[in-house]
Design an enzyme around this catalytic site. Structure first.
Site, PDB file in Angstrom:
ATOM      1  N   GLU A 115       0.835  -1.218   0.000  1.00  0.00           N
ATOM      2  CA  GLU A 115       0.000   0.000   0.000  1.00  0.00           C
ATOM      3  C   GLU A 115       0.863   1.260   0.000  1.00  0.00           C
ATOM      4  O   GLU A 115       0.552   2.234  -0.688  1.00  0.00           O
ATOM      5  CB  GLU A 115      -0.943  -0.029   1.208  1.00  0.00           C
ATOM      6  CG  GLU A 115      -1.995  -1.130   1.066  1.00  0.00           C
ATOM      7  CD  GLU A 115      -2.767  -1.401   2.353  1.00  0.00           C
ATOM      8  OE1 GLU A 115      -2.124  -1.613   3.409  1.00  0.00           O
ATOM      9  OE2 GLU A 115      -4.002  -1.393   2.321  1.00  0.00           O
ATOM     10  N   GLU A 135      -3.606  -9.463   4.361  1.00  0.00           N
ATOM     11  CA  GLU A 135      -4.366  -9.143   5.581  1.00  0.00           C
ATOM     12  C   GLU A 135      -5.445 -10.169   5.872  1.00  0.00           C
ATOM     13  O   GLU A 135      -5.788 -10.431   7.019  1.00  0.00           O
ATOM     14  CB  GLU A 135      -5.001  -7.745   5.462  1.00  0.00           C
ATOM     15  CG  GLU A 135      -4.009  -6.584   5.500  1.00  0.00           C
ATOM     16  CD  GLU A 135      -3.450  -6.191   4.142  1.00  0.00           C
ATOM     17  OE1 GLU A 135      -3.563  -6.984   3.183  1.00  0.00           O
ATOM     18  OE2 GLU A 135      -2.888  -5.088   4.056  1.00  0.00           O
TER      19      GLU A 135
HETATM   20  N1  CAA Z   1       4.722  -7.088  11.624  1.00  0.00           N
HETATM   21  C1  CAA Z   1       5.551  -7.354  12.650  1.00  0.00           C
HETATM   22  N2  CAA Z   1       6.632  -8.171  12.537  1.00  0.00           N
HETATM   23  C2  CAA Z   1       6.867  -8.707  11.330  1.00  0.00           C
HETATM   24  C3  CAA Z   1       6.045  -8.475  10.215  1.00  0.00           C
HETATM   25  C4  CAA Z   1       4.929  -7.614  10.402  1.00  0.00           C
HETATM   26  N3  CAA Z   1       4.126  -7.280   9.398  1.00  0.00           N
HETATM   27  N4  CAA Z   1       6.527  -9.170   9.158  1.00  0.00           N
HETATM   28  C5  CAA Z   1       7.621  -9.802   9.591  1.00  0.00           C
HETATM   29  N5  CAA Z   1       7.840  -9.554  10.917  1.00  0.00           N
HETATM   30  C6  CAA Z   1       8.906 -10.056  11.757  1.00  0.00           C
HETATM   31  C7  CAA Z   1       8.665 -11.501  12.149  1.00  0.00           C
HETATM   32  O1  CAA Z   1       7.779 -11.586  13.245  1.00  0.00           O
HETATM   33  C8  CAA Z   1      10.059 -11.958  12.483  1.00  0.00           C
HETATM   34  O2  CAA Z   1      10.394 -11.501  13.769  1.00  0.00           O
HETATM   35  P1  CAA Z   1      11.178 -12.480  14.811  1.00  0.00           P
HETATM   36  O3  CAA Z   1      12.485 -12.794  14.118  1.00  0.00           O
HETATM   37  O4  CAA Z   1      11.326 -11.640  16.029  1.00  0.00           O
HETATM   38  O5  CAA Z   1      10.310 -13.679  14.963  1.00  0.00           O
HETATM   39  C9  CAA Z   1      10.931 -11.194  11.494  1.00  0.00           C
HETATM   40  O6  CAA Z   1      10.120 -10.093  11.047  1.00  0.00           O
HETATM   41  C10 CAA Z   1      11.313 -12.000  10.276  1.00  0.00           C
HETATM   42  O7  CAA Z   1      10.110 -12.534   9.711  1.00  0.00           O
HETATM   43  P2  CAA Z   1       9.939 -14.115   9.376  1.00  0.00           P
HETATM   44  O8  CAA Z   1      10.733 -14.957  10.310  1.00  0.00           O
HETATM   45  O9  CAA Z   1       8.463 -14.372   9.302  1.00  0.00           O
HETATM   46  O10 CAA Z   1      10.617 -14.145   7.924  1.00  0.00           O
HETATM   47  P3  CAA Z   1      10.274 -15.127   6.703  1.00  0.00           P
HETATM   48  O11 CAA Z   1      11.330 -14.838   5.690  1.00  0.00           O
HETATM   49  O12 CAA Z   1      10.079 -16.497   7.177  1.00  0.00           O
HETATM   50  O13 CAA Z   1       8.846 -14.623   6.157  1.00  0.00           O
HETATM   51  C11 CAA Z   1       7.207 -12.977   5.448  1.00  0.00           C
HETATM   52  C12 CAA Z   1       8.718 -13.347   5.594  1.00  0.00           C
HETATM   53  C13 CAA Z   1       6.533 -13.866   4.436  1.00  0.00           C
HETATM   54  C14 CAA Z   1       7.201 -11.521   4.967  1.00  0.00           C
HETATM   55  C15 CAA Z   1       6.520 -13.102   6.827  1.00  0.00           C
HETATM   56  O14 CAA Z   1       7.291 -12.407   7.785  1.00  0.00           O
HETATM   57  C16 CAA Z   1       5.134 -12.555   6.854  1.00  0.00           C
HETATM   58  O15 CAA Z   1       4.208 -13.177   6.385  1.00  0.00           O
HETATM   59  N6  CAA Z   1       4.962 -11.324   7.442  1.00  0.00           N
HETATM   60  C17 CAA Z   1       3.677 -10.723   7.626  1.00  0.00           C
HETATM   61  C18 CAA Z   1       3.120 -10.155   6.338  1.00  0.00           C
HETATM   62  C19 CAA Z   1       1.746  -9.585   6.582  1.00  0.00           C
HETATM   63  O16 CAA Z   1       0.834 -10.255   6.961  1.00  0.00           O
HETATM   64  N7  CAA Z   1       1.600  -8.270   6.303  1.00  0.00           N
HETATM   65  C20 CAA Z   1       0.346  -7.572   6.444  1.00  0.00           C
HETATM   66  C21 CAA Z   1       0.264  -6.907   7.774  1.00  0.00           C
HETATM   67  S1  CAA Z   1      -1.349  -6.180   8.069  1.00  0.00           S
HETATM   68  C22 CAA Z   1      -1.324  -4.684   7.270  1.00  0.00           C
HETATM   69  O17 CAA Z   1      -0.350  -4.325   6.620  1.00  0.00           O
HETATM   70  C23 CAA Z   1      -2.552  -3.828   7.408  1.00  0.00           C
HETATM   71  C24 CAA Z   1      -2.650  -2.710   6.445  1.00  0.00           C
HETATM   72  O18 CAA Z   1      -3.388  -2.773   5.492  1.00  0.00           O
HETATM   73  C25 CAA Z   1      -1.909  -1.463   6.626  1.00  0.00           C
END
Ligand code: CAA
Length: 261
Positions: A115, A135
């Site tokens: 976004e 999301e």
């Molecule tokens: N918020 C907070 N922490 C996050 C994050 C997020 N959106 N995305 C990643 N992190 C953190 C993880 O918790 C992790 O922290 P720790 O090492 O302390 O556990 C660190 O970043 C590394 O992430 P992963 O271990 O998960 O890394 P990966 O390479 O295995 O996976 C990923 C990467 C696919 C991006 C995965 O991290 C993921 O799915 N992240 C969330 C993505 C998501 O759902 N985003 C949408 C959020 S809601 C939103 O954005 C609302 C809106 O419309 C504004």
């Protein structure tokens, strides 16, 4: 430091500089917590008001542009609170800038990251970039433009597919769908984005600002209103020194020297 800013140029060049902003929260893949977004808006506004800067580039790391809004921050929130503070409404400040912003997206651009990229004016993708609106997997929906700007970029079916399945698309798919304008080798993405920034910054700052305003208006108004707005902006540019300079330079077969006035 959550956001690094840099002028990859000689800032004495009047309006010809490029402001590079790098999101830097590596431990959380640049998840956009409140503090990071505040720093980002502050950096963007500072460049927007800086007379030496003609274009802004926002990038992240090679692993992540931004993995979305910060889920640990959001997980503690209740309806009354998010509603009263109108959560994410302040993110739209990015779109209120007058200078063009290029998003140079490497790695993940998910949720709020996608976004944020869509709030920028030009999207360039590194070859390993991935875009998504996951999301739905968290029991919510996009809250910063993912259901509105995405459909305008990629059309209804692809936007619905991304928003309803949460599946990610590759840089090439994003290119084919019209979400990004170029796919560039990841290693040179930021340099290429900055180069494009310089190309824009050397134009008339007046014309660049009005061009940005006019193109963005197209997403908001009817065709006839948009065409009228465009024509009025076009007319207004005849009041600038840069129009005189640009047209004289063409006729005199020399490079224009714009003063952004
Ligand atoms: N918020 C907070 N922490 C996050 C994050 C997020 N959106 N995305 C990643 N992190 C953190 C993880 O918790 C992790 O922290 P720790 O090492 O302390 O556990 C660190 O970043 C590394 O992430 P992963 O271990 O998960 O890394 P990966 O390479 O295995 O996976 C990923 C990467 C696919 C991006 C995965 O991290 C993921 O799915 N992240 C969330 C993505 C998501 O759902 N985003 C949408 C959020 S809601 C939103 O954005 C609302 C809106 O419309 C504004």
């Amino acid at each position: 430091i959550l956001v690094e800013t840099r002028f990859p140029s000689d800032p004495s060049a009047k309006g010809g500089g490029v402001g590079l902003i790098t999101l830097h929260r590596p431990k959380a893949l640049n998840a956009l917590c409140d503090a990071l977004f505040d720093d980002l808006i502050h950096a963007v506004m500072a460049f927007d008001h800086d007379e030496d800067i003609g274009c802004i580039v926002i990038t992240g790391s090679t692993k992540a542009f931004a993995a979305g809004a910060d889920i640990s921050e959001m997980s503690k929130q209740e309806f009354a609170n998010v509603y009263k503070k109108n959560m994410f409404s302040q993110w739209a400040d990015i779109t209120k800038t007058s200078k063009p912003i290029i998003a140079a997206v490497n790695g993940f651009a998910l949720g709020g990251g996608c976004e944020l990229a869509m709030m920028c004016d030009i999207l360039l993708a590194g070859s390993k970039a991935q875009f998504g609106q996951p999301e739905i997997n968290l029991g919510v929906i996009p809250g910063a433009g993912g259901t509105q700007r995405l459909i305008r970029a990629v059309g209804k079916s692809k936007a619905m597919e991304m928003v309803l399945t949460g599946n990610r698309i590759s840089a090439q798919e994003a290119m084919d769908a019209g979400l990004v304008s170029k796919v560039i080798d990841s290693e040179i993405l930021v340099d290429e984005a900055v180069k494009m920034g310089f190309t824009i910054a050397e134009k008339s700052g007046m014309a660049v600002r009005m061009a940005k305003e006019a193109v963005n208006v197209a997403e908001e108004v009817s065709l006839s209103e948009g065409l009228r707005f465009e024509r009025r902006m076009f007319h207004a540019l005849f009041a600038t020194k840069d129009q005189k300079e640009g047209m004289s330079a063409f006729l005199e077969k020399r490079k224009p020297e714009f003063t952004n006035e």
